[in-house]
Design a protein around this motif. Structure first.
Motif, PDB file in Angstrom:
ATOM      1  N   VAL A   1      22.078   0.093 -17.356  1.00 60.67           N
ATOM      2  CA  VAL A   1      22.729   0.282 -16.069  1.00 60.67           C
ATOM      3  C   VAL A   1      23.634   1.179 -15.921  1.00 60.67           C
ATOM      4  O   VAL A   1      23.875   2.585 -14.854  1.00 60.67           O
ATOM      5  CB  VAL A   1      22.744  -1.190 -15.267  1.00 60.67           C
ATOM      6  CG1 VAL A   1      23.328  -1.101 -13.866  1.00 60.67           C
ATOM      7  CG2 VAL A   1      22.046  -2.410 -15.714  1.00 60.67           C
TER       8      VAL A   1
ATOM      9  N   GLU B   1      31.202  -5.541 -10.379  1.00 63.43           N
ATOM     10  CA  GLU B   1      31.396  -5.813  -9.120  1.00 63.43           C
ATOM     11  C   GLU B   1      32.761  -6.918  -8.937  1.00 63.43           C
ATOM     12  O   GLU B   1      34.283  -7.216  -8.317  1.00 63.43           O
ATOM     13  CB  GLU B   1      31.484  -5.719  -8.005  1.00 63.43           C
ATOM     14  CG  GLU B   1      30.170  -4.581  -7.193  1.00 63.43           C
ATOM     15  CD  GLU B   1      30.164  -4.770  -6.054  1.00 63.43           C
ATOM     16  OE1 GLU B   1      29.729  -5.176  -5.571  1.00 63.43           O
ATOM     17  OE2 GLU B   1      29.454  -3.494  -5.452  1.00 63.43           O
TER      18      GLU B   1
ATOM     19  N   VAL C   1      25.411  -4.979 -11.309  1.00 60.63           N
ATOM     20  CA  VAL C   1      26.065  -4.290 -10.419  1.00 60.63           C
ATOM     21  C   VAL C   1      27.375  -5.592  -9.601  1.00 60.63           C
ATOM     22  O   VAL C   1      28.314  -4.890  -9.141  1.00 60.63           O
ATOM     23  CB  VAL C   1      25.254  -4.122  -9.847  1.00 60.63           C
ATOM     24  CG1 VAL C   1      25.946  -3.290  -8.152  1.00 60.63           C
ATOM     25  CG2 VAL C   1      24.525  -2.686  -9.943  1.00 60.63           C
ATOM     26  N   ALA C   2      26.690  -6.427  -9.369  1.00 58.41           N
ATOM     27  CA  ALA C   2      27.431  -7.812  -9.209  1.00 58.41           C
ATOM     28  C   ALA C   2      28.664  -8.137  -9.964  1.00 58.41           C
ATOM     29  O   ALA C   2      29.137  -8.262  -9.443  1.00 58.41           O
ATOM     30  CB  ALA C   2      26.501  -8.600  -8.512  1.00 58.41           C
TER      31      ALA C   2
ATOM     32  N   GLU D   1      14.834  -4.106 -11.315  1.00 58.98           N
ATOM     33  CA  GLU D   1      15.440  -3.440 -10.413  1.00 58.98           C
ATOM     34  C   GLU D   1      17.086  -5.801 -10.286  1.00 58.98           C
ATOM     35  O   GLU D   1      17.552  -5.558  -9.308  1.00 58.98           O
ATOM     36  CB  GLU D   1      15.282  -3.875  -9.016  1.00 58.98           C
ATOM     37  CG  GLU D   1      15.870  -3.506  -7.695  1.00 58.98           C
ATOM     38  CD  GLU D   1      16.872  -2.733  -8.235  1.00 58.98           C
ATOM     39  OE1 GLU D   1      17.707  -2.669  -7.104  1.00 58.98           O
ATOM     40  OE2 GLU D   1      16.463  -1.567  -8.363  1.00 58.98           O
ATOM     41  N   GLU D   2      16.458  -6.556 -10.884  1.00 54.80           N
ATOM     42  CA  GLU D   2      16.771  -7.503 -10.851  1.00 54.80           C
ATOM     43  C   GLU D   2      18.181  -7.643 -10.994  1.00 54.80           C
ATOM     44  O   GLU D   2      18.921  -7.964 -11.353  1.00 54.80           O
ATOM     45  CB  GLU D   2      15.996  -8.413 -11.141  1.00 54.80           C
ATOM     46  CG  GLU D   2      16.143 -10.162 -10.841  1.00 54.80           C
ATOM     47  CD  GLU D   2      15.416 -12.120 -10.946  1.00 54.80           C
ATOM     48  OE1 GLU D   2      16.010 -12.562 -11.371  1.00 54.80           O
ATOM     49  OE2 GLU D   2      13.896 -11.024 -11.107  1.00 54.80           O
ATOM     50  N   THR D   3      17.571  -7.004 -12.941  1.00 55.16           N
ATOM     51  CA  THR D   3      19.111  -6.846 -13.511  1.00 55.16           C
ATOM     52  C   THR D   3      19.874  -5.584 -13.441  1.00 55.16           C
ATOM     53  O   THR D   3      20.779  -6.472 -13.552  1.00 55.16           O
ATOM     54  CB  THR D   3      18.369  -6.666 -15.404  1.00 55.16           C
ATOM     55  OG1 THR D   3      16.614  -7.927 -15.282  1.00 55.16           O
ATOM     56  CG2 THR D   3      18.902  -6.655 -15.966  1.00 55.16           C
ATOM     57  N   ARG D   4      18.894  -4.901 -13.212  1.00 56.74           N
ATOM     58  CA  ARG D   4      20.783  -4.151 -12.184  1.00 56.74           C
ATOM     59  C   ARG D   4      21.311  -4.205 -10.825  1.00 56.74           C
ATOM     60  O   ARG D   4      22.627  -4.462 -11.468  1.00 56.74           O
ATOM     61  CB  ARG D   4      19.406  -2.736 -11.168  1.00 56.74           C
ATOM     62  CG  ARG D   4      19.975  -1.673 -11.349  1.00 56.74           C
ATOM     63  CD  ARG D   4      19.808  -0.229 -10.707  1.00 56.74           C
ATOM     64  NE  ARG D   4      18.759   0.064 -11.378  1.00 56.74           N
ATOM     65  CZ  ARG D   4      18.918   1.034 -12.688  1.00 56.74           C
ATOM     66  NH1 ARG D   4      20.221   0.926 -12.923  1.00 56.74           N
ATOM     67  NH2 ARG D   4      17.573   0.638 -13.119  1.00 56.74           N
ATOM     68  N   GLN D   5      20.825  -5.507 -10.445  1.00 58.51           N
ATOM     69  CA  GLN D   5      21.595  -5.428  -9.016  1.00 58.51           C
ATOM     70  C   GLN D   5      22.681  -6.931  -9.712  1.00 58.51           C
ATOM     71  O   GLN D   5      23.262  -6.903  -9.364  1.00 58.51           O
ATOM     72  CB  GLN D   5      20.662  -6.682  -8.378  1.00 58.51           C
ATOM     73  CG  GLN D   5      19.525  -5.300  -7.277  1.00 58.51           C
ATOM     74  CD  GLN D   5      20.643  -4.719  -6.358  1.00 58.51           C
ATOM     75  OE1 GLN D   5      21.781  -5.026  -6.059  1.00 58.51           O
ATOM     76  NE2 GLN D   5      20.228  -3.586  -6.279  1.00 58.51           N
ATOM     77  N   LYS D   6      21.966  -8.419 -10.599  1.00 59.90           N
ATOM     78  CA  LYS D   6      23.094  -8.770 -11.093  1.00 59.90           C
ATOM     79  C   LYS D   6      24.400  -7.783 -11.862  1.00 59.90           C
ATOM     80  O   LYS D   6      25.371  -8.060 -11.963  1.00 59.90           O
ATOM     81  CB  LYS D   6      22.231  -9.482 -12.061  1.00 59.90           C
ATOM     82  CG  LYS D   6      23.089 -10.561 -13.506  1.00 59.90           C
ATOM     83  CD  LYS D   6      21.793 -11.307 -14.017  1.00 59.90           C
ATOM     84  CE  LYS D   6      20.154 -11.811 -14.049  1.00 59.90           C
ATOM     85  NZ  LYS D   6      19.352 -12.210 -14.208  1.00 59.90           N
TER      86      LYS D   6
END
Length: 392
Positions: A55, A75, A71-72, A64-69
């Motif tokens: 990522v 942060e 990234v969250a 995209e689901e894994t990428r967003q997980k």
């Protein structure tokens, strides 16, 4: 015991007591905060370390689901990638060095900002160096940037020759030069040139059409190819019109407002020109000041034309006629080309020519009325809301 000895003992005791109060007592040392790692991100997101790495490095085969997980999670735990460690693995620093001859010139501010935006969109950082028109400093910054492992270099108005530049940079670093005036020898080198000769010819022809015959030229440093090309265009237009270019009608100076003022004052006092074509807008603004200082009216007693079309050229009084270089477009182009080189694109052109156009305003003729002034001002104001590039 003597009085002196007694006071020595007292002072020593006080010193020891003060030292003990300040330093000897136990002072709690805050615990060192542990660095957040990819393992922490992986644990928080419930994925593997390899997935986190994919990522971070924009690997395309991640849902995209894994990428967003991930990234969250980055942060949430406050993870900052270690770019130095990453560069050791990938061999890339994701950094581009940019050298300009005068960082105070508004032309470069507009161009470099657009270049940086193009680089940042692709995950690259920009390191900016000011050479101050000095070949030795240019050589120094090249060595410094290369020692820091930049992936690419962009040089504006380089003072070094093509052979020396390519010798210093080598064959492994993407090299983009703007206004070098020589053909690149190596495949990693792309040269972007402005049509300086054509632009200078247009400017001088405009002054000739306005009826001027004693047309002077404020040249930039004549050891720069850009200055020589603009001087050639000026002289070519005169010859085509049947006029002999006179050496005394050209005065070289530093490409700044102060340099333009000094060169213009000298030319006005000694040669009495009825028009002046200037190497750039900064010199033209200096010439405008010199004309006012000598009691000359622009354009009634003296017509002026600049080169570049920096923002201030359209809001001085009278507005400056100039040869326009699309600075933001040119800046974006340098960023785009260096990125193409870094991706290994073989389809990139080795030499690219940037066209120019004449913008006629009030400094070169009496026909520039209030409607034209308003249109010029409106065009400038409209650029404030569209990223700074004025309409073509």
């Amino acid at each position: 015991m003597t009085g002196a000895r007694f006071w020595d003992m007292v002072c020593t005791a006080l010193y020891l007591a003060l030292y003990a109060a300040l330093y000897a007592r136990e002072i709690p040392v805050p615990a060192k905060r542990r660095s957040v790692t990819m393992s922490d991100v992986a644990a928080h997101a419930g994925v593997s370390i390899k997935t986190v790495s994919n990522v971070i490095n924009n690997w395309p085969y991640v849902t995209e689901e894994t990428r967003q997980k991930v990234v969250a999670a980055i942060e949430a735990v406050g993870y900052r990638p270690n770019h130095t460690a990453r560069s050791l693995v990938t061999g890339k620093t994701k950094a581009v060095g940019v050298l300009v001859p005068d960082v105070s010139n508004p032309f470069f501010g507009t161009a470099i900002r657009a270049c940086e935006e193009a680089l940042v969109e692709d995950g690259y950082s920009l390191f900016l160096c000011n050479t101050n028109e000095d070949a030795e400093r240019e050589r120094y910054y090249l060595e410094q940037l290369l020692s820091r492992g930049v992936d690419g270099l962009i040089l504006w108005g380089a003072r070094l020759s093509c052979d020396e530049l390519e010798g210093i940079v080598g064959a492994d670093t993407a090299l983009i030069t703007v206004e070098l005036g020589e053909e690149p020898r190596r495949s990693n080198h792309t040269c972007i040139n402005v049509d300086n000769k054509g632009g200078a010819c247009m400017a001088t022809e405009h002054l000739l059409r306005e009826g001027h015959r004693r047309i002077g030229h404020l040249a930039g440093p004549l050891d720069r190819i850009t200055s020589r090309q603009r001087k050639q265009g000026y002289e070519q237009a005169l010859v085509t019109a049947g006029l002999e270019p006179l050496p005394e009608m050209t005065v070289a100076g530093h490409p700044s407002v102060q340099g333009g003022f000094r060169a213009a004052e000298r030319l006005m006092r000694t040669q009495k020109p009825d028009a002046i074509f200037c190497y750039n807008d900064l010199m033209a603004l200096g010439a405008l000041l010199a004309a006012r200082y000598l009691g000359l009216r622009i354009p009634h007693d003296l017509a002026l034309v600049g080169f570049d079309d920096i923002d201030v050229s359209s809001i001085v009084e009278p507005p400056l006629t100039t040869v326009r270089i699309p600075q933001a477009k040119l800046g974006r182009l340098t960023g785009k080309v260096v990125l193409e080189r870094l991706r290994g694109s073989e389809g990139s052109e080795r030499v690219i020519l940037c066209p120019v156009e004449l913008r006629v305003r009030g400094s070169s003729g009496n026909s520039f009325g209030e409607e034209q002034k308003k249109a010029t001002l409106d065009a400038l104001i409209s650029s404030f809301s569209d990223g700074g590039e004025r309409p073509a």
